[in-house]
Scaffold this active site. Structure first.
Site, PDB file in Angstrom:
ATOM      1  N   GLY A  50      54.912  15.288  68.638  1.00 47.45           N
ATOM      2  CA  GLY A  50      53.743  14.497  69.008  1.00 47.45           C
ATOM      3  C   GLY A  50      53.032  15.134  70.171  1.00 47.45           C
ATOM      4  N   GLY A  51      51.956  14.471  70.614  1.00 48.52           N
ATOM      5  CA  GLY A  51      51.193  14.998  71.731  1.00 48.52           C
ATOM      6  C   GLY A  51      52.018  15.100  72.996  1.00 48.52           C
ATOM      7  CB  ALA A  52      54.555  12.897  74.492  1.00 44.23           C
ATOM      8  N   GLY A  53      55.241  15.886  73.135  1.00 37.55           N
ATOM      9  CA  GLY A  53      56.245  16.939  73.074  1.00 37.55           C
ATOM     10  C   GLY A  53      57.048  16.867  71.794  1.00 37.55           C
ATOM     11  CB  VAL A 107      61.791  13.978  69.735  1.00 43.67           C
ATOM     12  CG1 VAL A 107      63.031  13.151  70.029  1.00 43.67           C
ATOM     13  CG2 VAL A 107      60.595  13.425  70.511  1.00 43.67           C
ATOM     14  CE  LYS A 164      59.063  12.361  73.541  1.00 41.16           C
ATOM     15  NZ  LYS A 164      58.123  11.231  73.536  1.00 41.16           N
ATOM     16  CG  ASP A 219      50.096   6.840  72.664  1.00 46.20           C
ATOM     17  OD1 ASP A 219      49.290   6.319  71.863  1.00 46.20           O
ATOM     18  OD2 ASP A 219      50.650   7.928  72.446  1.00 46.20           O
TER      19      ASP A 219
END
Length: 1015
Positions: free
Chosen positions: A714-717, A719, A733, A832
């Site tokens: 995802g945009g956050a990283g 996993v 993550k 989010d």
């Protein structure tokens, strides 16, 4: 004689000493022994959860050790406990009745913790108590009925708990009370008339409850009152009592959003010391009383969102201390008074959405403190005054939807304080002023739907903070400069409906944060640059109604978040890249009226109209089927064709063998290869910060970083799933946006420490953090059933969710968000909220994930995806386009979308909704019809037998949460309470009861109207 006098004097002194000793011993006998007070505090601690170990020194060293040195404990002269201050210690649990054993307590502060249950009834035995603060916890039920026995109590602060039932009517009997705060609870019923008998009260807070009925005129007797708060979620449906004009010592009056009717009483003009009057969000009508001009101490006046009529009274000229005037969203008429220019302290002027006419006062800018100005949605004419920013403090200039003409003043190009300028929907002409786009603080420029001409000034390359630009539907022309890609912060770039020509510069996607790009309705020609694939954060792309030629770049399949694509009405040729069918986010697209050919990709769902105007397209739902592969006629070229086929086949076979060999090699040495290519982040020493006891090390966390272990991106990283040597399964993550050379973490460590201390059953636990100052890894508890989004929307339904399970997930997720909003200090805005960030454990219990990470990304000065900063497409609240900021109300809107996903089983954006229609608009449309509710429910949960009342209640909560206006949305505490009421409402009715359903959805003025009334 003398000896007798001496004897009598000695006897007198002896009697005095005896009496004094008796008094002292009597006092000591009635006080609680030190040992008993220590035991009482130990019993209090035993019922508490103290994750941060604030009360670690609460322990008995010996039987007579006084507790006076313990944290939060203060003793008096006799070494007895007189004050207990446990404020803001992240404590939870139930307050023990042993608290009543501390008989000499004068001060109790339990605020800003997570206490639950009831307040112990033994509090009423604390006869010395003067100060009681239990605000911002989760205490429930009513206050002890005999609270009035606390005869010395001066401060009672119970703000922001879960107290319910009627307000205690006997509180007025505590004659010493000066401060009563009962707001932020669930008290219901009417305000007791007896509350008008508080003789010394200076502060009364009843705001944020569920009170009804009329506001008692008796409250006008509280002549010592200085602050009165009665607004927000109360629903009095009554007038403001004229007797409030007697509260001449009042400084603050807040009665916003509490159902007020009728007119504003002119008697309020008697409140000469008032500095704040908030009456917004009610149903007040009639004119603004001229007597409000007598409030010479007033600094803030907010009468917005009512039905006020008439003109702005001229007497308001006397409010020379006024700093804020908000009269927006009323029905005021007449002109904007010139005297507003004379209010030297006025900083904020909101007159949006009225019926004001005439011109903007030419001297309005002579007020050198003017900061925020919103005059939009009126009928204003004339030009924009040239000196609006004379004081160089103007930050917002919002003049949308008027009838303004003339040029945009050149002086605005020198207004360095400007952050937002919104001039859309007028008839402005002339060029864009020089300097406007390069102002040092500008982040939003809207000039859409005007007649502005010329070109985009080349100085736009200096707009370092600009994030939102809309020049749509003007008369702008020329080419786009290649330097357009030098805008580091731009997120939305709209220039539709102008006369731009030439090719689309490939540099346009050098803008690292671009997520919305609309170039439609111009005269662009040439090819679509394949560099468009560099726009990794692009969600909306509209190039329709141009003269583009060439083929559609297949590289566009690498835009991971693309959800809207319109290439219609061009001259594009060749095939539609088959890879587009792999774009999981792409739900709205249009390729119509081009020269495209070949088979259409296997999209999941679409309307055939998006392909019309391309006669050479075939397959899918189109009427023309694709022809079979042609069999070549035998000719003299057959041998060359056969030879070419043999060469191609041989090459393909050799390539397959080579790839197979490389695949075997990679599988065998994958871990080593992976670690080699990530050696930059492994060279430096790793530090593992644990937030609880862990049975693994940083090395074992690093071993999880294997391609085979990836369970999500995802945009956050990215996993990874990891199995520790002890058998514990965790999720790791690896945060995105990190790289070589980071010298410090910009506060990351401090923020992550805060998140690591959070404990809630419905929030994914952050176990630890690994960092080497170049890369950060977050270690979470593992959720075996993945995300709610995967379960709801995956083609392979490995987990089925029945109605009860969905209700439980909704309630549990609401509890998690409520904790972040109300029980964390400071509060955490998720930013989010979406179904993919609600994870399910082995028992399908919901846990909110990724909370607070958006703030971390923002603080680290790294460029992150839209989903990291302001939400994900389909979940973003409508006010985002207006403010470019998110807050807890934005979270609540997103949660409303999640509830609709649970009800319908559909994604927030689906092609079947129609162009530009999201799930919120679709649900509102569907429930207008008799069978709409049946049609929108997810059939996979088994529609027949679902309790009707529960469906309606959850739907109502979803609609309230997704209200267009933030002020109309409930708090998460209200959401929790409303969802908690779902199951008790079950009375056997179900969606199989067709007659009851018909009655329910068929009556527009009944319960369905109540569902829709706030949206």
């Amino acid at each position: 004689m003398a000896m007798g006098e001496i004897t009598r004097a000695f006897a007198f002194v002896l009697r005095v000493l005896m009496i004094t000793s008796l008094i002292i011993f009597s006092q000591l006998a009635t006080s609680v022994p030190i040992y008993d007070e220590s035991q009482a505090l130990i019993a209090l601690k035993a019922g508490l959860n103290d994750p941060l170990m604030h009360l670690a020194d609460w322990k008995l060293a010996n039987g007579t050790s006084p507790p006076c040195q313990w944290t939060g404990v203060t003793c008096g002269n006799l070494s007895t406990v007189v004050s207990l201050n446990l404020s803001n210690m992240n404590l939870s649990g139930v307050v023990s009745s042993e608290l009543g054993s501390l008989k000499n307590l004068v001060n109790i502060s339990l605020d800003r913790n997570n206490f639950t249950g009831e307040l112990p009834a033994e509090l009423v035995t604390l006869s010395q108590l003067q100060y009681l603060n239990v605000s911002t916890n989760s205490f429930s039920f009513g206050l002890p009925s005999n609270f009035f026995q606390l005869h010395l109590l001066q401060v009672l602060d119970c703000f922001n708990n879960f107290f319910s039932g009627p307000l205690p009517p006997d509180l007025w009997r505590i004659l010493t009370l000066q401060h009563v705060s009962l707001g932020g609870n669930y008290f219901n019923g009417s305000i007791p008339l007896e509350y008008g008998r508080f003789s010394n009260l200076k502060y009364l807070g009843l705001n944020g409850n569920s009170l009804t009925g009329s506001i008692p005129a008796e409250l006008g007797n509280l002549t010592e009152l200085r602050e009165l708060y009665m607004g927000y979620f109360n629903n009095f449906t009554s007038r403001i009592p004229a007797s409030f004009g007697n509260l001449t010592n009042l400084i603050r009056l807040d009665m916003a959003n509490c159902g007020l009717l009728g007119s504003i009483p002119p008697e309020l003009g008697n409140l000469g010391q008032l500095d704040t009057m908030f009456l917004m969000l009610n149903a007040l009508e009639g004119p603004i009383p001229a007597q409000l001009g007598n409030l010479v101490s007033l600094k803030s006046l907010d009468l917005s969102y009512n039905n006020l009529t008439g003109v702005i009274p001229s007497t308001l000229i006397y409010l020379q201390k006024l700093e804020l005037m908000s009269l927006m969203n009323n029905q005021l008429e007449g002109t904007i008074p010139d005297f507003l220019s004379d209010l030297a302290n006025l900083e904020v002027l909101y007159l949006w959405k009225n019926k004001l006419t005439g011109t903007i006062p030419e001297n309005l800018g002579q007020n050198l403190n003017l900061t925020l100005l919103d005059l939009s949605s009126n009928f204003l004419t004339g030009s924009i005054p040239k000196d609006l920013c004379a004081g160089q403090k103007l930050q917002w200039l919002i003049l949308l939807e008027n009838q303004l003409t003339g040029p945009i003043p050149e002086s605005l190009g020198r207004c360095e304080s400007l952050t937002k300028i919104r001039l859309g929907g007028n008839s402005l002409s002339g060029p864009i002023p020089l300097g406007l786009l390069s102002l040092p603080n500008i982040n939003m420029v809207e000039i859409q739907n005007n007649q502005v001409s010329g070109s985009i000034p080349s100085e736009i390359i200096d707009a370092l903070l600009l994030s939102y630009l809309d020049f749509s539907h003007n008369n702008l022309s020329s080419k786009l400069p290649e330097s357009i890609g030098n805008l580091p912060g731009i997120m939305s770039f709209f220039i539709a409906g102008n006369h731009f020509s030439g090719s689309i510069p490939p540099q346009i996607c050098d803008m690292p944060n671009l997520n919305k790009l609309d170039l439609s309705g111009n005269s662009f020609s040439g090819n679509i640059p394949p560099e468009i694939a560099n726009c990794k954060k692009l969600g909306l792309l509209d190039m329709s109604h141009n003269s583009l030629t060439g083929s559609i770049p297949s590289e566009m399949e690498y835009i991971p978040d693309l959800y809207f694509l319109n290439l219609s009405h061009n001259q594009l040729s060749g095939p539609i890249p088959s890879q587009f069918a792999n774009l999981q986010t792409l739900s709205i697209f249009d390729f119509s009226y081009n020269n495209l050919s070949g088979p259409i990709p296997p999209f999941d769902s679409y309307n055939v109209s998006v392909f019309e105007g391309n006669p050479l397209l075939c397959g899918g739902l189109l009427p023309q089927a694709c022809p079979n592969a042609t069999h070549g006629h035998r000719s003299k070229g057959v041998n060359s064709n056969l030879l070419a086929w043999l060469v191609g086949a041989s090459f393909s076979a050799a390539l397959m063998v080579l790839m197979a060999g490389m695949s075997c090699f990679f599988r065998k040495y994958r871990s080593q290869i992976y670690k080699y290519f990530h050696r930059e982040s492994i060279i430096r020493p790793w530090k593992l910060t644990a937030f609880q006891r862990l049975d693994f090390s940083a090395t074992e966390v690093l071993d999880c970083l294997d391609e085979d272990n990836i369970i999500g991106r995802g945009g956050a990283g990215t996993v990874y799933k990891g199995v520790m040597p002890s058998g514990e399964i965790v999720a790791v993550k690896r945060l995105a946006g990190e790289g070589k050379g980071a010298s410090h973490d910009h506060g990351f460590s401090a923020e992550i420490q805060t998140l690591g201390k959070i404990r809630h059953r419905n929030i994914v636990r952050l176990l630890g953090c690994c960092s080497n100052h170049e890369t950060n890894l977050l270690v979470y508890e593992y959720m075996p059933n993945g995300s709610l989004g995967e379960v709801l929307h995956s083609k392979e339904q490995s987990v089925s969710l029945d109605w009860d399970t969905r209700c439980n997930i909704a309630i549990q997720a609401a509890h998690g968000l409520c904790y972040l909003h109300h029980d964390c200090s400071p509060l955490i805005v998720h930013r989010d909220v979406k179904s993919n960030n609600i994870l399910l454990d082995s028992t399908l219990h919901a846990h909110v994930a990724d909370f607070g990470l958006a703030k971390l990304f923002q603080d680290t000065d790294k460029t992150e995806s839209m989903s990291s900063i302001a939400g994900s497409y389909g979940y973003i609240a409508p006010e985002y386009a207006y403010t470019l900021k998110v807050n807890e109300k934005s979270d609540i809107y997103s949660f409303g979308v999640v509830l609709m996903e649970l009800l319908t089983g559909k994604r927030p954006i689906e092609a079947e909704f129609g162009d530009g229609v999201d799930i919120v608009q679709w649900v509102r449309r569907e429930i207008q019809t008799k069978d709409g509710i049946l049609d929108l429910l997810d059939p996979r949960m088994g529609v027949v037998g679902i309790p009707l009342q529960e469906v309606m209640l959850v739907l109502r909560v979803a609609l309230l949460c997704s209200s267009d206006l933030p002020v109309d949305r409930p708090t998460m505490r209200d959401v929790v309470q409303m969802l908690a009421d779902v199951k008790p409402k079950r009375k056997g009715s179900s969606l199989g009861d067709s007659r009851e359903l018909a009655e329910l959805v068929g009556l527009k003025d009944d319960e369905l109207h109540q569902v829709l009334v706030c949206v």
